[in-house]
Design a protein around this motif. Structure first.
Motif, mmCIF file in Angstrom:
data_model
loop_
_atom_site.group_PDB
_atom_site.id
_atom_site.type_symbol
_atom_site.label_atom_id
_atom_site.label_comp_id
_atom_site.label_asym_id
_atom_site.label_seq_id
_atom_site.Cartn_x
_atom_site.Cartn_y
_atom_site.Cartn_z
ATOM 1 N N ALA A 127 1.557 -11.767 -75.978
ATOM 2 C CA ALA A 127 2.187 -10.317 -76.005
ATOM 3 C C ALA A 127 3.840 -10.515 -76.398
ATOM 4 N N ASP A 128 4.261 -11.774 -76.370
ATOM 5 C CA ASP A 128 5.746 -11.804 -76.822
ATOM 6 C C ASP A 128 6.118 -12.530 -78.239
ATOM 7 N N PHE A 129 4.995 -12.526 -79.038
ATOM 8 C CA PHE A 129 5.165 -12.861 -80.359
ATOM 9 C C PHE A 129 6.194 -12.285 -81.047
ATOM 10 N N LEU A 130 6.258 -10.946 -80.965
ATOM 11 C CA LEU A 130 7.303 -10.439 -81.940
ATOM 12 C C LEU A 130 8.909 -10.701 -81.689
ATOM 13 N N PRO A 131 9.321 -10.445 -80.170
ATOM 14 C CA PRO A 131 10.427 -10.981 -79.866
ATOM 15 C C PRO A 131 10.711 -12.393 -80.099
ATOM 16 N N HIS A 132 9.937 -13.463 -79.848
ATOM 17 C CA HIS A 132 9.910 -14.858 -80.095
ATOM 18 C C HIS A 132 10.282 -14.939 -81.355
ATOM 19 N N LEU A 133 9.507 -14.322 -82.281
ATOM 20 C CA LEU A 133 9.951 -14.532 -83.858
ATOM 21 C C LEU A 133 11.217 -13.975 -84.266
ATOM 22 N N LEU A 134 11.423 -12.844 -83.674
ATOM 23 C CA LEU A 134 12.749 -12.345 -84.050
ATOM 24 C C LEU A 134 13.931 -13.228 -83.599
ATOM 25 N N VAL A 135 13.882 -13.574 -82.478
ATOM 26 C CA VAL A 135 14.954 -14.345 -81.868
ATOM 27 C C VAL A 135 15.003 -15.725 -82.286
ATOM 28 N N GLU A 136 13.953 -16.357 -82.525
ATOM 29 C CA GLU A 136 13.990 -17.912 -82.941
ATOM 30 C C GLU A 136 14.203 -18.255 -84.216
ATOM 31 N N SER A 137 13.615 -17.316 -85.013
ATOM 32 C CA SER A 137 13.804 -17.362 -86.560
ATOM 33 C C SER A 137 15.227 -17.164 -87.033
ATOM 34 N N GLY A 138 15.843 -16.285 -86.459
ATOM 35 C CA GLY A 138 17.083 -15.711 -87.054
ATOM 36 C C GLY A 138 17.122 -14.937 -88.315
ATOM 37 N N ARG A 139 15.763 -14.647 -88.937
ATOM 38 C CA ARG A 139 15.650 -13.988 -90.251
ATOM 39 C C ARG A 139 15.418 -12.485 -89.652
ATOM 40 N N PRO A 140 16.066 -11.650 -90.858
ATOM 41 C CA PRO A 140 15.717 -10.238 -90.921
ATOM 42 C C PRO A 140 14.066 -10.030 -90.754
ATOM 43 N N ALA A 141 13.639 -9.063 -90.025
ATOM 44 C CA ALA A 141 12.222 -8.693 -90.210
ATOM 45 C C ALA A 141 12.086 -7.275 -90.255
ATOM 46 N N LEU A 142 11.116 -6.887 -90.904
ATOM 47 C CA LEU A 142 10.674 -5.451 -91.044
ATOM 48 C C LEU A 142 9.441 -5.329 -90.206
ATOM 49 N N VAL A 143 9.806 -4.628 -89.145
ATOM 50 C CA VAL A 143 8.494 -4.422 -88.200
ATOM 51 C C VAL A 143 7.710 -2.956 -88.796
ATOM 52 N N LEU A 144 6.516 -2.925 -88.924
ATOM 53 C CA LEU A 144 5.935 -1.645 -89.219
ATOM 54 C C LEU A 144 5.002 -1.022 -87.941
ATOM 55 N N PRO A 145 5.237 0.163 -87.853
ATOM 56 C CA PRO A 145 4.658 0.841 -86.627
ATOM 57 C C PRO A 145 3.207 0.670 -86.764
ATOM 58 N N TYR A 146 2.378 0.699 -85.773
ATOM 59 C CA TYR A 146 0.875 0.682 -85.655
ATOM 60 C C TYR A 146 0.315 2.230 -86.208
ATOM 61 N N ALA A 147 1.226 3.082 -86.064
ATOM 62 C CA ALA A 147 0.777 4.669 -86.475
ATOM 63 C C ALA A 147 2.050 4.999 -87.307
ATOM 64 N N GLY A 148 1.545 6.112 -88.042
ATOM 65 C CA GLY A 148 2.721 6.700 -88.917
ATOM 66 C C GLY A 148 2.816 6.404 -90.135
ATOM 67 N N ALA A 149 3.321 7.076 -90.958
ATOM 68 C CA ALA A 149 3.588 6.826 -92.424
ATOM 69 C C ALA A 149 4.556 5.526 -92.628
ATOM 70 N N LEU A 150 4.113 4.742 -93.637
ATOM 71 C CA LEU A 150 4.816 3.592 -94.250
ATOM 72 C C LEU A 150 5.427 3.829 -95.483
ATOM 73 N N VAL A 151 6.751 3.745 -95.684
ATOM 74 C CA VAL A 151 7.248 4.004 -97.120
ATOM 75 C C VAL A 151 8.189 2.965 -97.363
ATOM 76 N N ALA A 152 7.472 2.226 -98.665
ATOM 77 C CA ALA A 152 8.394 1.062 -98.956
ATOM 78 C C ALA A 152 9.453 1.300 -99.652
ATOM 79 N N ALA A 153 10.024 2.556 -100.290
ATOM 80 C CA ALA A 153 11.188 2.908 -100.793
ATOM 81 C C ALA A 153 11.608 4.043 -99.788
ATOM 82 N N PRO A 154 12.272 3.915 -98.842
ATOM 83 C CA PRO A 154 12.621 5.148 -97.863
ATOM 84 C C PRO A 154 13.616 5.847 -98.631
ATOM 85 N N GLY A 155 13.700 7.182 -98.588
ATOM 86 C CA GLY A 155 14.752 8.211 -98.811
ATOM 87 C C GLY A 155 15.736 8.198 -98.058
ATOM 88 N N THR A 156 15.463 8.248 -96.597
ATOM 89 C CA THR A 156 16.440 8.351 -95.551
ATOM 90 C C THR A 156 16.334 7.123 -94.700
#
Length: 274
Positions: A127-156
């Protein structure tokens, strides 16, 4: 930040993995980047350690199940990556998710999927995979939702600004998206919201991002996560950028309120940095 050239894509057995791969491919083409797709899940024996006390046949069945899951991830990856010289498959020596943060150290950007507790494959990861990775790696992460549209080139794009190193790193990581966006909004809460947004506006202008709409709210940061999600919906944002706040204590991850809300309830891709 320079445009990301090395992207690490997390693969698992969740229902949206194929869409995550397609998203990563689109991003690689837009940024002239290379994507490394890496499967990383808990093995069946790690999920059900009591099986070690059972018969050898039961352990063999679990291992066969792990191999079948890996084959499904590989098939999904090759199907979405077909014909692209930018997409590369790799496997870790160990499937232990805790080692994935080390791999992330060698990437400009990590692409992850939001945990969906209703997904049959949710138990593949702690359950703590995401927070562990975000905090321990120190790298920027793009987290994609499990529902809704995914736009690789966001307009807004909506920036959640706060005078912290985490927010500053997130904005820096977002510059490649901000320069290509048609509209950029920046929101800040608290007594110094207006003044700090003005400084952020000057910084972004120096980066070539001149048209930024500011949203200052001096009422405080209470329920900031839900307020940001509501604003993102009102603005039609395709991407939210924010700092990630958290630390570990006695093997428990302590997350900031807005970070926790976002990881649980995001409705759009979120670029986060710790």
């Amino acid at each position: 930040m320079q445009t990301p050239k090395s992207i690490l894509l997390h693969l698992d057995g969740s229902t949206r993995t194929a869409e995550r791969i397609a998203f990563a491919r689109s991003l690689a083409e837009a940024f002239d980047a290379q994507v490394t797709g890496a499967p990383c899940t808990l093995s069946a024996l790690m999920r059900y350690p009591f099986a070690l006390e059972g018969a050898a046949e039961a352990i063999a069945i679990m291992r066969e199940g792990d191999e079948a899951a890996r084959d499904r991830m590989y098939a999904s990856f090759t199907a979405q990556a077909a014909g692209s010289p930018r997409m590369h498959w790799t496997e870790q020596e160990s499937d232990a998710p805790w080692g994935f943060a080390r791999r992330a150290l060698y990437a400009d950007l990590v692409i992850l999927g939001q945990r969906n507790p209703e997904d049959p494959m949710a138990s593949e990861l702690p359950a703590d995979f995401l927070p562990h990775l975000l905090v321990e790696s120190g790298r920027p992460a793009l987290v994609l939702p499990y529902a809704g549209a995914l736009v690789a080139a966001p307009g807004t794009v909506l920036l959640a600004w706060k005078e912290t190193p985490e927010a500053a790193r997130a904005v820096s990581a977002a510059l490649p998206w901000l320069r290509n966006a048609s509209k950029v909004h920046a929101a800040c809460y608290g007594e110094v919201a207006e003044a700090s947004l003005k400084q952020l506006q000057r910084y972004l202008a120096a980066q070539g991002i001149a048209d930024v709409s500011l949203h200052a709210d001096g009422t405080g940061e209470r329920d900031a996560g839900n307020r940001l999600l509501s604003m993102a919906a009102d603005l039609g944002a395709d991407l939210l950028v924010m700092g990630c706040y958290g630390h570990s204590r006695a093997r428990e991850w302590i997350l900031g309120g807005a970070t926790r809300t976002m990881l649980e309830s995001m409705t759009l891709p979120v670029l986060m940095s710790h």
